[in-house]
Scaffold this motif. Sequence first.
Motif, mmCIF file in Angstrom:
data_model
loop_
_atom_site.group_PDB
_atom_site.id
_atom_site.type_symbol
_atom_site.label_atom_id
_atom_site.label_comp_id
_atom_site.label_asym_id
_atom_site.label_seq_id
_atom_site.Cartn_x
_atom_site.Cartn_y
_atom_site.Cartn_z
ATOM 1 N N ALA A 14 0.836 -1.206 0.000
ATOM 2 C CA ALA A 14 0.000 0.000 0.000
ATOM 3 C C ALA A 14 0.871 1.257 0.000
ATOM 4 C CB ALA A 14 -0.939 -0.005 1.204
ATOM 5 N N ARG A 15 1.917 1.236 0.798
ATOM 6 C CA ARG A 15 2.821 2.389 0.848
ATOM 7 C C ARG A 15 3.510 2.599 -0.493
ATOM 8 N NH1 ARG A 15 7.728 3.574 5.099
ATOM 9 N NH2 ARG A 15 7.912 5.764 4.571
ATOM 10 N N LEU A 16 3.970 1.531 -1.109
ATOM 11 C CA LEU A 16 4.634 1.646 -2.403
ATOM 12 C C LEU A 16 3.683 2.170 -3.479
ATOM 13 C CD1 LEU A 16 6.717 -1.658 -2.384
ATOM 14 C CD2 LEU A 16 7.604 0.696 -2.206
ATOM 15 N N ARG A 17 2.455 1.713 -3.466
ATOM 16 C CA ARG A 17 1.477 2.191 -4.452
ATOM 17 C C ARG A 17 1.157 3.671 -4.236
ATOM 18 N NH1 ARG A 17 0.085 -1.656 -7.759
ATOM 19 N NH2 ARG A 17 0.247 -3.821 -7.101
ATOM 20 N N ARG A 18 1.079 4.094 -2.968
ATOM 21 C CA ARG A 18 0.848 5.519 -2.696
ATOM 22 C C ARG A 18 2.028 6.358 -3.176
ATOM 23 N NH1 ARG A 18 2.039 9.746 0.547
ATOM 24 N NH2 ARG A 18 3.445 8.616 1.887
ATOM 25 N N LEU A 19 3.230 5.896 -2.880
ATOM 26 C CA LEU A 19 4.417 6.634 -3.313
ATOM 27 C C LEU A 19 4.505 6.702 -4.832
ATOM 28 C CD1 LEU A 19 7.019 5.343 -0.709
ATOM 29 C CD2 LEU A 19 5.975 7.627 -0.833
ATOM 30 N N ALA A 72 -4.153 10.879 -14.039
ATOM 31 C CA ALA A 72 -5.000 9.687 -14.167
ATOM 32 C C ALA A 72 -4.312 8.457 -13.584
ATOM 33 C CB ALA A 72 -5.366 9.455 -15.626
ATOM 34 N N GLU A 73 -3.060 8.254 -13.927
ATOM 35 C CA GLU A 73 -2.323 7.094 -13.416
ATOM 36 C C GLU A 73 -2.036 7.253 -11.928
ATOM 37 O OE1 GLU A 73 -1.164 3.308 -13.921
ATOM 38 O OE2 GLU A 73 -2.093 4.556 -15.454
ATOM 39 N N ALA A 74 -1.784 8.472 -11.496
ATOM 40 C CA ALA A 74 -1.571 8.733 -10.070
ATOM 41 C C ALA A 74 -2.827 8.372 -9.289
ATOM 42 C CB ALA A 74 -1.213 10.203 -9.847
ATOM 43 N N GLU A 75 -3.971 8.797 -9.788
ATOM 44 C CA GLU A 75 -5.229 8.505 -9.106
ATOM 45 C C GLU A 75 -5.480 7.000 -9.040
ATOM 46 O OE1 GLU A 75 -9.955 9.695 -9.294
ATOM 47 O OE2 GLU A 75 -8.498 10.895 -10.396
ATOM 48 N N ALA A 76 -5.182 6.296 -10.112
ATOM 49 C CA ALA A 76 -5.361 4.838 -10.118
ATOM 50 C C ALA A 76 -4.486 4.178 -9.056
ATOM 51 C CB ALA A 76 -5.043 4.278 -11.507
ATOM 52 N N ASN A 77 -3.255 4.631 -8.924
ATOM 53 C CA ASN A 77 -2.358 4.065 -7.917
ATOM 54 C C ASN A 77 -2.802 4.400 -6.505
ATOM 55 O OD1 ASN A 77 0.346 2.638 -8.817
ATOM 56 N ND2 ASN A 77 -0.273 4.063 -10.431
ATOM 57 N N LEU A 78 -3.340 5.590 -6.308
ATOM 58 C CA LEU A 78 -3.832 5.957 -4.979
ATOM 59 C C LEU A 78 -5.048 5.121 -4.604
ATOM 60 C CD1 LEU A 78 -3.352 9.818 -5.154
ATOM 61 C CD2 LEU A 78 -1.960 8.164 -3.886
ATOM 62 N N HIS A 79 -5.944 4.901 -5.559
ATOM 63 C CA HIS A 79 -7.086 4.023 -5.297
ATOM 64 C C HIS A 79 -6.608 2.608 -4.958
ATOM 65 C CE1 HIS A 79 -10.601 6.480 -6.008
ATOM 66 N NE2 HIS A 79 -10.020 7.003 -7.086
ATOM 67 N N SER A 80 -5.627 2.133 -5.702
ATOM 68 C CA SER A 80 -5.072 0.807 -5.449
ATOM 69 C C SER A 80 -4.449 0.736 -4.059
ATOM 70 C CB SER A 80 -4.034 0.474 -6.518
ATOM 71 O OG SER A 80 -3.475 -0.786 -6.291
ATOM 72 N N ALA A 81 -3.742 1.785 -3.663
ATOM 73 C CA ALA A 81 -3.130 1.825 -2.326
ATOM 74 C C ALA A 81 -4.198 1.745 -1.241
ATOM 75 C CB ALA A 81 -2.307 3.101 -2.171
ATOM 76 N N ILE A 82 -5.299 2.455 -1.448
ATOM 77 C CA ILE A 82 -6.394 2.431 -0.475
ATOM 78 C C ILE A 82 -6.996 1.037 -0.391
ATOM 79 C CG2 ILE A 82 -8.730 3.291 0.000
ATOM 80 C CD1 ILE A 82 -7.731 5.987 -1.292
ATOM 81 N N GLU A 83 -7.221 0.410 -1.533
ATOM 82 C CA GLU A 83 -7.797 -0.937 -1.543
ATOM 83 C C GLU A 83 -6.891 -1.943 -0.839
ATOM 84 O OE1 GLU A 83 -8.690 -1.966 -5.605
ATOM 85 O OE2 GLU A 83 -9.876 -0.139 -5.862
ATOM 86 N N VAL A 84 -5.600 -1.882 -1.118
ATOM 87 C CA VAL A 84 -4.641 -2.790 -0.473
ATOM 88 C C VAL A 84 -4.628 -2.550 1.032
ATOM 89 C CG1 VAL A 84 -2.184 -3.368 -0.245
ATOM 90 C CG2 VAL A 84 -3.199 -3.099 -2.527
ATOM 91 N N ALA A 85 -4.589 -1.293 1.440
ATOM 92 C CA ALA A 85 -4.558 -0.975 2.865
ATOM 93 C C ALA A 85 -5.816 -1.490 3.562
ATOM 94 C CB ALA A 85 -4.412 0.528 3.061
ATOM 95 N N ARG A 86 -6.959 -1.338 2.918
ATOM 96 C CA ARG A 86 -8.204 -1.847 3.517
ATOM 97 C C ARG A 86 -8.172 -3.361 3.638
ATOM 98 N NH1 ARG A 86 -12.378 2.077 0.298
ATOM 99 N NH2 ARG A 86 -12.100 3.866 1.679
ATOM 100 N N ARG A 87 -7.703 -4.015 2.596
ATOM 101 C CA ARG A 87 -7.620 -5.482 2.607
ATOM 102 C C ARG A 87 -6.700 -5.957 3.733
ATOM 103 N NH1 ARG A 87 -6.792 -5.910 -2.640
ATOM 104 N NH2 ARG A 87 -4.557 -6.102 -2.494
ATOM 105 N N GLN A 88 -5.629 -5.209 3.967
ATOM 106 C CA GLN A 88 -4.666 -5.572 5.001
ATOM 107 C C GLN A 88 -5.036 -5.004 6.371
ATOM 108 O OE1 GLN A 88 -0.994 -4.031 3.360
ATOM 109 N NE2 GLN A 88 -0.608 -5.918 2.228
ATOM 110 N N GLN A 89 -6.114 -4.256 6.424
ATOM 111 C CA GLN A 89 -6.552 -3.581 7.650
ATOM 112 C C GLN A 89 -5.425 -2.727 8.227
ATOM 113 O OE1 GLN A 89 -8.130 -6.739 10.111
ATOM 114 N NE2 GLN A 89 -10.007 -6.823 8.916
ATOM 115 N N ALA A 90 -4.754 -2.024 7.326
ATOM 116 C CA ALA A 90 -3.629 -1.161 7.686
ATOM 117 C C ALA A 90 -4.105 0.289 7.670
ATOM 118 C CB ALA A 90 -2.471 -1.373 6.717
ATOM 119 N N LYS A 91 -4.726 0.705 8.769
ATOM 120 C CA LYS A 91 -5.341 2.030 8.839
ATOM 121 C C LYS A 91 -4.363 3.185 8.571
ATOM 122 C CE LYS A 91 -9.566 0.811 9.642
ATOM 123 N NZ LYS A 91 -10.519 0.882 8.556
#
Length: 111
Positions: A17-22, A34-53
């Motif tokens: 999640a951290r790598l995707r945000r960076l 557009a690509e930045a936004e996609a990566n930020l959404h992906s980071a949020i999804e990964v963090a939620r899946r990992q319960q990494a608030k």
Amino acid sequence: MSLLAQVEKTDERTYEARLRRLKGELLLMQGDEAEAEANLHSAIEVARRQQAKPWELWATTSLARLRHSQGPQDKVDQARPALRQIHGCFTEEFDTDGLIEAKTLPEELLS
């Protein structure tokens, strides 16, 4: 090999999640919203899946900043609920970098 490629190869996802945000932040600096936004959404999804608030907070804050910079009120309106929700998960004082950053976002995002 990129760090995200290494994540895929080894399936070691602790910092995904951290790598995707960076990556999203770097793409934003390069002007690829557009690509930045996609990566930020992906980071949020990964963090939620990992319960990494904390990771979810940072990625959501980055996405909210992006939405705010895009200007139109509807973009800000899209960011507000997610930012409010993740921000509300933290009950301790505002002393961590992520919480301080989220708290100092423009008031229109938090109100």
